[in-house]
Structure formats: C-alpha cells, structure tokens
Design a protein around this motif. Structure first.
Motif, PDB file in Angstrom:
ATOM      1  N   TRP A  33       0.810  -1.222   0.000  1.00 64.08           N
ATOM      2  CA  TRP A  33       0.000   0.000   0.000  1.00 64.08           C
ATOM      3  C   TRP A  33       0.844   1.273   0.000  1.00 64.08           C
ATOM      4  O   TRP A  33       0.364   2.323  -0.425  1.00 64.08           O
ATOM      5  CB  TRP A  33      -0.965   0.015   1.182  1.00 64.08           C
ATOM      6  CG  TRP A  33      -0.281   0.034   2.516  1.00 64.08           C
ATOM      7  CD1 TRP A  33       0.028  -1.048   3.294  1.00 64.08           C
ATOM      8  CD2 TRP A  33       0.204   1.175   3.214  1.00 64.08           C
ATOM      9  NE1 TRP A  33       0.678  -0.639   4.429  1.00 64.08           N
ATOM     10  CE2 TRP A  33       0.796   0.725   4.413  1.00 64.08           C
ATOM     11  CE3 TRP A  33       0.193   2.542   2.955  1.00 64.08           C
ATOM     12  CZ2 TRP A  33       1.376   1.582   5.341  1.00 64.08           C
ATOM     13  CZ3 TRP A  33       0.770   3.408   3.885  1.00 64.08           C
ATOM     14  CH2 TRP A  33       1.348   2.928   5.060  1.00 64.08           C
ATOM     15  N   ALA A  34       2.095   1.214   0.436  1.00 61.84           N
ATOM     16  CA  ALA A  34       2.945   2.415   0.482  1.00 61.84           C
ATOM     17  C   ALA A  34       3.135   3.002  -0.919  1.00 61.84           C
ATOM     18  O   ALA A  34       3.230   4.224  -1.065  1.00 61.84           O
ATOM     19  CB  ALA A  34       4.295   2.100   1.111  1.00 61.84           C
ATOM     20  N   ALA A  37       0.214   5.033  -1.489  1.00 59.20           N
ATOM     21  CA  ALA A  37       0.340   6.270  -0.702  1.00 59.20           C
ATOM     22  C   ALA A  37       1.165   7.290  -1.484  1.00 59.20           C
ATOM     23  O   ALA A  37       0.878   8.490  -1.455  1.00 59.20           O
ATOM     24  CB  ALA A  37       0.972   5.983   0.651  1.00 59.20           C
ATOM     25  N   PHE A 173      -3.360   6.728   7.365  1.00 59.88           N
ATOM     26  CA  PHE A 173      -3.557   6.022   6.109  1.00 59.88           C
ATOM     27  C   PHE A 173      -4.651   4.989   6.352  1.00 59.88           C
ATOM     28  O   PHE A 173      -4.647   4.294   7.373  1.00 59.88           O
ATOM     29  CB  PHE A 173      -2.278   5.310   5.647  1.00 59.88           C
ATOM     30  CG  PHE A 173      -1.217   6.239   5.136  1.00 59.88           C
ATOM     31  CD1 PHE A 173      -1.396   6.954   3.961  1.00 59.88           C
ATOM     32  CD2 PHE A 173      -0.036   6.405   5.829  1.00 59.88           C
ATOM     33  CE1 PHE A 173      -0.423   7.818   3.487  1.00 59.88           C
ATOM     34  CE2 PHE A 173       0.953   7.260   5.362  1.00 59.88           C
ATOM     35  CZ  PHE A 173       0.761   7.967   4.193  1.00 59.88           C
ATOM     36  N   VAL A 180      -6.879   3.061  -1.089  1.00 56.97           N
ATOM     37  CA  VAL A 180      -5.989   3.592  -0.061  1.00 56.97           C
ATOM     38  C   VAL A 180      -6.325   5.068   0.101  1.00 56.97           C
ATOM     39  O   VAL A 180      -6.408   5.803  -0.883  1.00 56.97           O
ATOM     40  CB  VAL A 180      -4.497   3.425  -0.439  1.00 56.97           C
ATOM     41  CG1 VAL A 180      -3.597   4.055   0.618  1.00 56.97           C
ATOM     42  CG2 VAL A 180      -4.143   1.954  -0.626  1.00 56.97           C
ATOM     43  N   MET A 182      -5.887   8.776   2.632  1.00 55.58           N
ATOM     44  CA  MET A 182      -5.091   9.477   3.626  1.00 55.58           C
ATOM     45  C   MET A 182      -5.859  10.689   4.117  1.00 55.58           C
ATOM     46  O   MET A 182      -6.566  11.337   3.356  1.00 55.58           O
ATOM     47  CB  MET A 182      -3.724   9.902   3.070  1.00 55.58           C
ATOM     48  CG  MET A 182      -3.767  11.065   2.111  1.00 55.58           C
ATOM     49  SD  MET A 182      -2.165  11.569   1.404  1.00 55.58           S
ATOM     50  CE  MET A 182      -1.116  11.631   2.790  1.00 55.58           C
ATOM     51  N   TRP A 184      -4.337  13.742   6.283  1.00 53.77           N
ATOM     52  CA  TRP A 184      -3.071  14.212   6.841  1.00 53.77           C
ATOM     53  C   TRP A 184      -3.160  15.705   7.149  1.00 53.77           C
ATOM     54  O   TRP A 184      -3.458  16.501   6.261  1.00 53.77           O
ATOM     55  CB  TRP A 184      -1.916  13.945   5.872  1.00 53.77           C
ATOM     56  CG  TRP A 184      -0.734  13.466   6.617  1.00 53.77           C
ATOM     57  CD1 TRP A 184       0.274  14.229   7.146  1.00 53.77           C
ATOM     58  CD2 TRP A 184      -0.448  12.116   6.967  1.00 53.77           C
ATOM     59  NE1 TRP A 184       1.168  13.428   7.804  1.00 53.77           N
ATOM     60  CE2 TRP A 184       0.753  12.130   7.713  1.00 53.77           C
ATOM     61  CE3 TRP A 184      -1.089  10.898   6.743  1.00 53.77           C
ATOM     62  CZ2 TRP A 184       1.331  10.964   8.227  1.00 53.77           C
ATOM     63  CZ3 TRP A 184      -0.520   9.751   7.247  1.00 53.77           C
ATOM     64  CH2 TRP A 184       0.676   9.796   7.978  1.00 53.77           C
TER      65      TRP A 184
END
Length: 189
Positions: A33-34, A37, A173, A180, A182, A184
């Motif tokens: 998943w990074a 991201a 996340f 996915v 985010m 932030w």
C-alpha cells in the motif's frame, strides 16, 4: 448522515476544510500500500471514484516546483516504502474514528477544543462515513509513535513521526483491498 455516497462523502471530508489537511482516496494498485500512498501524496491526485478531495494546497506556489509538496521521502522504491511504513503503526478502527475527529480540530487536539462536546456527535458521524468506505478487514496506520494503538486520540497527542517538510504533522492512512486513503493534517509554524 446516512450511508456512503458522493454527497455524504463530501459532507464528511468537509470537516477538514478549516484545517491545513489533505484528505483523499486512490485505487489500490499495489500489494504494498505504500506505493499507493505515493500516488496520494501527489497534489493533483483525484479521488478514484471522482468524489470530493480536500487539498488546501491546490494552486499554491509550493506545488509549482514540487507536485508532492509538502511530503518528503516519497515511497518510490522498496527502501523508501519501508521508511514510510516504519513511521506509521497500525491502530484499530475505534482509534481511527477518534483520530479522524482529532485531525479535524483546530489545534489537532480534542482536549484544546472548547466546544468539542457540542459538535462531538456530528464529527463522529462524519468519521463513521469516512470509515464506511473502508470495510471490515481494512487497516489503519497512524504516525503517532509505537504506542499508536493504545492512544486515546481524544486526549493530548504527544508525538508524531513526520513525513513532511513541517515540524509537526499528524495523519492516518486507510487501507482496504480496493482503495488507499489518507487524512493528513499539518501545523506550519
């Protein structure tokens, strides 16, 4: 607020309008998943469903030279993806709900929000809408340290592992098999 649709989603992430907060979702295209991201960190990433995103930096001069601003150490290779994963820790869904609420507060602190109890149920309903996009079996990762899973996000949040150019950023996340996301928030001192 009822079920998840484009309207309820827009209302839910509207709680981040008054904060320096990026909130958006992309398709899950990688086993890790990074790497997805990384896609989210790019300023011009649209929502995979075409729904509303919250990005206060759209059109800002910082993005002219760097479309990933304010993020650093982008997860572009296995080493950098591991670096991002090392800065976040998994938290349960119940903590993710409280953290989503905390990320909408003026000082990134429920404890410092004087009128929180007056707005609590409304904010929690919006957090539930956001979480409904990520079904059971999804994973949630916060950058609030090794003890992230044990933190009461309605109390003072004492630390973070930054992933931006700012000295303080808090984020979550949200990872399902299909998407996915985010949310932030930044403090730009």
């Amino acid at each position: 607020m009822t079920g998840l649709d484009e309207r309820t989603w827009a209302e839910a992430i509207g709680m981040y309008e008054r904060r320096y907060t990026i909130a958006k979702v992309t398709a899950r295209r990688h086993d890790d998943w990074a790497y997805d991201a990384h896609t989210l960190m790019r300023g011009d990433t649209p929502d995979v469903r075409g729904w509303r995103v919250n990005d206060p930096l759209v059109g800002e001069f910082e993005r002219l030279d760097d479309p990933y601003y304010p993020f650093i150490d982008l997860p572009t290779d296995p080493e950098k993806a591991q670096l991002l994963r090392s800065r976040v820790h998994e938290i349960p869904r119940s903590s993710a709900k409280k953290f989503l609420v905390a990320l909408s507060t003026t000082w990134l602190s429920v404890a410092k929000t004087e009128d929180f109890e007056e707005h609590r149920s409304e904010l929690e309903a919006k957090a539930d809408i956001i979480l409904s996009r990520f079904p059971e079996g999804s994973h949630f990762y916060a950058n609030t340290g090794r003890d992230s899973a044990d933190i009461d996000y309605y109390q003072h949040i004492s630390g973070c592992n930054t992933i931006s150019t700012h000295v303080w950023d808090l984020g979550l996340f949200l990872v399902s098999d299909a998407e996915v996301g985010m949310v932030w928030s930044f403090t730009a001192w």
